[in-house]
Design a protein around this motif. Structure first.
Motif, mmCIF file in Angstrom:
data_model
loop_
_atom_site.group_PDB
_atom_site.id
_atom_site.type_symbol
_atom_site.label_atom_id
_atom_site.label_comp_id
_atom_site.label_asym_id
_atom_site.label_seq_id
_atom_site.Cartn_x
_atom_site.Cartn_y
_atom_site.Cartn_z
ATOM 1 N N ALA A 229 -11.295 -1.812 -0.904
ATOM 2 C CA ALA A 229 -11.103 -0.399 -0.580
ATOM 3 C C ALA A 229 -10.167 0.209 -1.618
ATOM 4 O O ALA A 229 -9.103 -0.349 -1.898
ATOM 5 N N ARG A 230 -10.559 1.350 -2.179
ATOM 6 C CA ARG A 230 -9.798 1.978 -3.260
ATOM 7 C C ARG A 230 -9.502 3.429 -2.898
ATOM 8 O O ARG A 230 -10.326 4.093 -2.279
ATOM 9 N N GLY A 231 -8.331 3.913 -3.302
ATOM 10 C CA GLY A 231 -7.948 5.292 -3.024
ATOM 11 C C GLY A 231 -7.112 5.440 -1.768
ATOM 12 O O GLY A 231 -6.980 6.543 -1.237
ATOM 13 N N LEU A 232 -6.524 4.353 -1.276
ATOM 14 C CA LEU A 232 -5.726 4.394 -0.055
ATOM 15 C C LEU A 232 -4.410 5.129 -0.282
ATOM 16 O O LEU A 232 -3.826 5.055 -1.378
ATOM 17 N N PRO A 233 -3.912 5.842 0.707
ATOM 18 C CA PRO A 233 -2.555 6.392 0.594
ATOM 19 C C PRO A 233 -1.552 5.264 0.370
ATOM 20 O O PRO A 233 -1.688 4.180 0.937
ATOM 21 N N TRP A 234 -0.554 5.520 -0.480
ATOM 22 C CA TRP A 234 0.360 4.433 -0.856
ATOM 23 C C TRP A 234 1.126 3.895 0.331
ATOM 24 O O TRP A 234 1.563 2.741 0.332
ATOM 25 N N TYR A 294 -10.632 10.560 0.472
ATOM 26 C CA TYR A 294 -11.823 9.739 0.685
ATOM 27 C C TYR A 294 -11.575 8.359 0.083
ATOM 28 O O TYR A 294 -10.917 8.212 -0.937
ATOM 29 N N ILE A 295 -12.103 7.359 0.750
ATOM 30 C CA ILE A 295 -11.862 5.965 0.386
ATOM 31 C C ILE A 295 -13.144 5.368 -0.180
ATOM 32 O O ILE A 295 -14.211 5.455 0.441
ATOM 33 N N GLU A 296 -13.033 4.769 -1.352
ATOM 34 C CA GLU A 296 -14.179 4.088 -1.957
ATOM 35 C C GLU A 296 -14.201 2.645 -1.461
ATOM 36 O O GLU A 296 -13.166 1.981 -1.405
ATOM 37 N N VAL A 297 -15.396 2.164 -1.127
ATOM 38 C CA VAL A 297 -15.554 0.799 -0.600
ATOM 39 C C VAL A 297 -16.596 0.084 -1.456
ATOM 40 O O VAL A 297 -17.725 0.566 -1.600
ATOM 41 N N TYR A 298 -16.216 -1.062 -2.028
ATOM 42 C CA TYR A 298 -17.098 -1.822 -2.910
ATOM 43 C C TYR A 298 -17.110 -3.299 -2.482
ATOM 44 O O TYR A 298 -16.206 -3.766 -1.796
#
Length: 804
Positions: A229-234, A294-298
């Motif tokens: 998961a990428r783009g998470l709030p810190w 928005y959260i990217e999921v790969y």
């Protein structure tokens, strides 16, 4: 089956996609249908349908999408007048009580039955979590009709209810309503299964909360279980990530927050699921939201998860095995702090909290030589205690303020592994030499002002680049527009720690080329490492570059500080190659010391280099080298700048033979014609051309006596002057429903802003993307608009303005 005399067929529809893509687009539930089936008497007891009103969305004019209307045939007016989701779920609960099957009211046991996994896992559980709706216990177990059908009839795949109806040669239901028809057909299939002798075994379980666990380095994790998961709030914790994936079963200790080389969270996490089926459902939540992000999921590999979450540190495992509900990470502790001081920090008023197991619930982080890193992890018995503890964020311990963050078992392992690894020693104290040493090898550190300056807007700025992107990736992204790049015109930007900043500046051969490139490549995706990332392409000038790179620092101070960071030793000049490859090695270049150059009867002021000067074979006389100043006590806080290797378009064309050019040690104003420069000119062989379009002499690598600086343009009469022509600004953050009239009202007081000067931008699907381009007759008016209107509100959103 005698233990479960009743089964409830449960079905939902959303305002977006339905069928196999149900829940993938994050749309809300608009229809809820349930049917009570009496297994003992083999009959349908009752069926109920409820329309559900979704929460209003200011960005959408309609409630139902075209996909929903086509698939379900729902009436939008009925949906708009319906009660919200929590009321519909309360009606369902009362229905169960009235029929005598509610387990909390003395009823006999029952279980839900759904067509696939998405109805409960992707829709009901996920949406109720986002809306803070508490669900009864019977929503955490169910039967999947497709799995039961496949298990009993030994079929390879079951794609839909219609497939099962056709397989069993059953008649389709004639109900008008979409959801009622689906439930009635599920009841027909259920009746046939029971009559043929099928018995229901163990039901599917939905985990109510994330459970902690410890992962070792020797543990095997399948590649089919992990996502990134990428783009998470810190500030996200493992529980926040578990709520994002609510409805899907995450393995114990299956959330690993990724850390940067400096030990800080980088906005990414690796999540390990219990089954490959749940991993595939998680991938469908790509670009779903946490708050406004928005959260990217790969997909990710099991090795990636082990590298982050795995550990063999016995001290960490003993600490984590105590079973605390929540872990809090403390950062910034005094190096001499003790467990007793940490306990006093959390027990003092206000917001007193209790640490699990006292001093045994505190774990300090140390380097291999035993020195403290200033970090510690603390266990708390409940979420309530940890919430009170987090209110002490940035409170003082002695003379230092302490930062507090929610942590995870994987983060404990990761931090301990790094701190105790002798290959990862303590970072040295920040200094000029350590910062420069971390930059890529062979990269000259050149201040931006020595590359280009002025108000000529023939450059573009690229933002949001992948951190590992190279010059060739940028050329591929620009495509046919790369032919306008001048020699050595691609410049990557690095941070003070030597990491890629995700930005680049590119010099083009004209303002028209920069405008054309920005209009055609802005917000287009770049493919990198089998992933796509949207890139911002913004037209700018040399002065705009300087403002961005120095955070508004005055040019003189910026140049002084950047010059102090130049390498202490420069290699001797090397011969000029006869052929220029597309990507050739680059070495640090000589920077001249004199700020002026005298000739017979004239003085030529020093101006900023348009490009770093190339190495030469001989100069006469040899110029004096710059005496490097003492190491400064202050260095540029954010960015270092370097020019990329020379680039050329993919298919260079041969140019006609020209006279040999001449090298001078400094650029000269066009209007100042020297008669006899002091430095001897060195004839050069004609280099291989690198552009299909003739480059602007102002940015040529080989500067001639007729070149001009990038800070001027030719005005009528041949005089040089500042750029004052037409200009555009970008509006960012607009509502997608904005109209041209709304924008004209926003720019009240600027009469030149009209329908013919406004261009609302759209995405690849033709829908507004929240940006607009506004044309102004002069740069002065554009700058005045930014000063007066930037970050003003349009409706309930504030709008950002900046130069295009």
């Amino acid at each position: 089956m005698a233990a479960l005399p009743h089964i409830v067929c449960f079905f939902v529809s959303t305002a977006g996609k339905n069928g196999d893509e149900l829940g993938a687009d994050e749309e809300q539930i608009v229809q809820l249908v349930y049917l009570l089936y009496d297994q003992n008497n083999n009959k349908v007891v009752d069926v109920q349908q409820h329309f559900v009103k979704p929460q209003p969305n200011e960005l959408a004019e309609t409630v139902l999408t075209e996909d929903c209307k086509t698939e379900t045939g729902l009436d939008e007016e009925l949906v708009k007048q319906a009660p919200p989701l929590d009321h519909a779920l309360e009606e369902f609960d009362r229905f169960l009580s009235a029929k005598g099957v509610h387990p909390d009211h003395g009823g006999r046991s029952f279980c839900l039955l759904t067509d696939g996994q998405a109805h409960l896992r992707q829709c009901v559980q996920h949406e109720c979590c986002k809306k803070n709706i508490s669900l009864p216990s019977y929503f955490y177990r169910f039967y999947d009709l497709r799995k039961e059908f496949r298990k009993f009839y030994k079929t390879d795949t079951v794609s839909s209810i219609k497939f099962m109806i056709d397989y069993l040669n059953l008649d389709e239901d004639g109900s008008v309503e979409y959801g009622v028809r689906q439930c009635q057909e599920m009841a027909k299939i259920l009746t046939r299964l029971v009559n043929d002798g099928h018995t229901f075994g163990d039901s599917e379980i939905i985990n109510e909360r994330l459970e902690g666990g410890i992962c070792t380095k020797n543990e095997y994790v399948s590649d089919g279980l992990v996502v990134r998961a990428r783009g998470l709030p810190w500030q996200s914790s493992d529980q926040d990530i578990a709520r994002f994936f609510k409805g899907l079963n995450i393995a114990k200790g299956g959330v690993a927050l990724c850390l940067s080389p400096q030990g800080r969270r980088n906005g990414e996490a690796l999540i390990r699921f219990e089954s490959e089926e749940h991993r595939d459902l998680a991938l469908k939540r790509h670009k779903h939201h946490i708050g406004q992000r928005y959260i990217e999921v790969y997909k990710a590999s099991g090795k990636d998860f082990i590298n982050v979450a795995g550990g063999n540190n016995s001290e960490a495992q003993a600490f984590l095995s105590r079973g605390g509900q929540t872990i809090i990470r403390m950062r910034g502790l005094p190096f001499t702090s003790t467990t007793q001081q940490v306990l006093e920090f959390f027990t003092r008023e206000p917001n007193s909290s209790t640490v699990l197991d006292g001093e045994d619930g505190i774990l300090f982080v140390h380097y291999p030589d035993g020195r403290s890193t200033g970090d510690a992890f603390v266990l708390f018995p409940t979420e309530e205690e940890s919430a009170k503890a987090l209110k002490k964020h940035r409170e003082m311990m002695g003379s230092r303020y302490i930062e507090l963050f929610k942590s995870t078992t994987a983060e404990v392992q990761q931090v301990l592994n790094r701190s105790m690894d002798p290959r990862n020693p303590e970072q040295p104290d920040s200094s000029v030499h350590s910062l420069i040493a971390q930059l890529p090898a062979g990269v000259p550190i050149i201040p931006q002002s020595l590359i280009t300056s002025g108000t000529r807007r023939d450059c573009i700025r690229l933002r949001n680049l992948p951190s590992a992107a190279q010059v060739t990736d940028i050329l591929t992204f620009l495509g046919e527009f790369s032919q306008f790049i001048i020699y050595q015109g691609v410049h990557m930007v690095y941070t003070a720690t030597g990491d890629a900043s995700g930005e680049a500046f590119i010099q083009l051969d004209s303002e028209e080329a920069a405008t054309l490139t920005a209009l055609n490549r802005h917000r287009r995706p770049m493919s990198f490492a089998n992933k796509k990332r949207v890139i911002d392409v913004i037209q700018c000038s040399g002065d705009d570059m300087s403002y961005v790179l120095t955070n508004g620092m005055p040019p003189q101070m910026s140049l002084q500080l950047s010059s102090a960071a130049l390498p202490a030793a420069l290699p001797p000049p090397s011969p000029i190659p006869m052929q220029r490859p597309i990507l050739s090695p680059v070495t640090p270049q000589t920077i001249m010391s004199s700020t002026t150059m005298h000739t017979a009867g004239a003085t030529f002021p020093y101006v900023s280099f348009t490009q770093p000067m190339p190495p030469a074979q001989a100069f006469a006389p040899t110029p004096a080298m710059t005496a490097l100043p003492q190491r400064p006590t202050y260095y540029p806080p954010i960015l270092y700048w370097y020019p990329s290797p020379p680039v050329s378009p993919p298919t260079p064309q041969q140019q006609p033979q020209q006279q040999p050019q001449q090298i001078l040690t400094t650029p000269i104003h066009q209007h100042a014609q020297p008669q006899q420069p002091h430095l001897t000119a060195l004839p050069l062989p004609q280099p291989q051309p690198v552009h299909t379009v003739q480059p602007n002499p102002a940015f040529s690598y080989y500067t001639s006596t007729t070149s001009t600086t990038s800070s001027t343009q030719l005005c009528p009469g041949g005089q040089a002057g500042p750029y004052i022509g037409p200009c555009m600004i970008i509006m960012r953050g607009l509502p997608v429903t904005v109209s041209i009239q709304d924008i004209m009202n926003y720019f009240q007081g600027f009469p030149e802003v009209g329908p013919d000067t406004i261009s609302i931008q759209t995405n690849l699907e033709g829908k507004p993307n929240g940006d607009a381009l506004i044309s102004f007759s002069s740069r002065l008016e554009a700058e005045r608009a930014i000063v007066e209107k930037n970050r003003r509100h349009l409706g309930n959103r504030f709008v950002e303005l900046f130069m295009a």
